[in-house]
Design a protein around this motif. Structure first.
Motif, short mmCIF file in Angstrom:
data_model
loop_
_atom_site.label_atom_id
_atom_site.label_comp_id
_atom_site.label_asym_id
_atom_site.label_seq_id
_atom_site.Cartn_x
_atom_site.Cartn_y
_atom_site.Cartn_z
N GLY A 28 0.79 -1.21 0.00
CA GLY A 28 0.00 0.00 0.00
C GLY A 28 0.83 1.27 0.00
N TYR A 29 2.13 1.13 -0.01
CA TYR A 29 3.04 2.28 -0.06
C TYR A 29 4.29 1.84 -0.81
N ALA A 30 5.08 2.80 -1.24
CA ALA A 30 6.29 2.47 -1.98
C ALA A 30 7.31 1.80 -1.07
N GLU A 31 7.72 0.61 -1.46
CA GLU A 31 8.68 -0.16 -0.66
C GLU A 31 10.06 -0.07 -1.29
N GLY A 32 11.07 0.06 -0.45
CA GLY A 32 12.44 0.04 -0.93
C GLY A 32 12.96 -1.40 -0.96
N PRO A 33 14.14 -1.60 -1.50
CA PRO A 33 14.70 -2.95 -1.52
C PRO A 33 15.03 -3.42 -0.10
N ASP A 34 14.97 -4.72 0.10
CA ASP A 34 15.28 -5.31 1.40
C ASP A 34 16.80 -5.34 1.58
N VAL A 35 17.30 -4.52 2.47
CA VAL A 35 18.74 -4.44 2.72
C VAL A 35 19.02 -5.15 4.04
N ARG A 36 19.79 -6.21 3.96
CA ARG A 36 20.11 -6.98 5.16
C ARG A 36 21.53 -6.68 5.61
N PRO A 37 21.78 -6.74 6.92
CA PRO A 37 23.13 -6.46 7.40
C PRO A 37 24.12 -7.54 6.95
N ALA A 38 25.37 -7.15 6.79
CA ALA A 38 26.39 -8.09 6.34
C ALA A 38 26.63 -9.19 7.37
N ASP A 39 26.64 -8.84 8.65
CA ASP A 39 26.85 -9.82 9.70
C ASP A 39 25.84 -9.54 10.83
N PRO A 40 24.66 -10.14 10.75
CA PRO A 40 23.62 -9.82 11.74
C PRO A 40 23.95 -10.39 13.12
N ALA A 41 23.24 -9.88 14.11
CA ALA A 41 23.41 -10.35 15.48
C ALA A 41 22.48 -11.54 15.72
N CYS A 42 22.89 -12.41 16.62
CA CYS A 42 22.11 -13.58 17.00
C CYS A 42 20.90 -13.12 17.84
N PRO A 43 19.70 -13.62 17.56
CA PRO A 43 18.54 -13.21 18.35
C PRO A 43 18.55 -13.79 19.77
N MET A 44 19.40 -14.81 20.03
CA MET A 44 19.42 -15.44 21.35
C MET A 44 20.48 -14.85 22.27
N CYS A 45 21.69 -14.58 21.72
CA CYS A 45 22.77 -14.11 22.58
C CYS A 45 23.32 -12.74 22.19
N SER A 46 22.87 -12.16 21.09
CA SER A 46 23.25 -10.84 20.58
C SER A 46 24.69 -10.74 20.10
N LYS A 47 25.40 -11.86 19.96
CA LYS A 47 26.74 -11.84 19.37
C LYS A 47 26.61 -12.01 17.86
N LEU A 48 27.68 -11.73 17.12
CA LEU A 48 27.64 -11.83 15.67
C LEU A 48 27.40 -13.26 15.22
N MET A 49 26.62 -13.43 14.17
CA MET A 49 26.31 -14.77 13.66
C MET A 49 27.54 -15.45 13.05
N SER A 50 28.55 -14.67 12.64
CA SER A 50 29.75 -15.28 12.08
C SER A 50 30.55 -16.03 13.15
N LEU A 51 30.30 -15.76 14.41
CA LEU A 51 30.98 -16.47 15.50
C LEU A 51 30.27 -17.77 15.88
N HIS A 52 29.11 -18.01 15.34
CA HIS A 52 28.31 -19.19 15.67
C HIS A 52 28.64 -20.36 14.77
N THR A 53 28.30 -21.55 15.24
CA THR A 53 28.39 -22.76 14.45
C THR A 53 26.97 -23.21 14.14
N ILE A 54 26.72 -23.50 12.87
CA ILE A 54 25.40 -23.97 12.46
C ILE A 54 25.54 -25.43 12.07
N ARG A 55 24.83 -26.28 12.77
CA ARG A 55 24.89 -27.72 12.54
C ARG A 55 23.62 -28.15 11.79
#
Length: 70
Positions: A28-55
């Motif tokens: 219903g309004y003009a939307e811009g492109p979805d810009v995501r951060p290069a290294d987002p923070a973890c929603p559980m511990c607030s540290k950078l996701m690049s420091l996490h291990t994904i299994r």
């Protein structure tokens, strides 16, 4: 048979559209492109996701696990 069904379908659609109106497309309004951060923070511990291990598992029976750094 197919043409009769199509006429019935169009008749029902015309009746339904009088109450619902046309399809709503967009926000219903003009939307811009979805810009995501290069290294987002973890929603559980607030540290950078690049420091996490994904299994990830190779099957559909075991969930993907995110291991937070200590």
């Amino acid at each position: 048979m197919g043409e009769r069904f199509w006429r019935f379908y169009e008749l029902m659609n015309r009746g339904i559209r009088t109450f619902t109106g046309p399809a709503q497309i967009g926000a219903g309004y003009a939307e811009g492109p979805d810009v995501r951060p290069a290294d987002p923070a973890c929603p559980m511990c607030s540290k950078l996701m690049s420091l996490h291990t994904i299994r990830r598992s190779n099957d559909q029976y075991h969930a993907t696990r995110v291991l937070c750094p200590r």
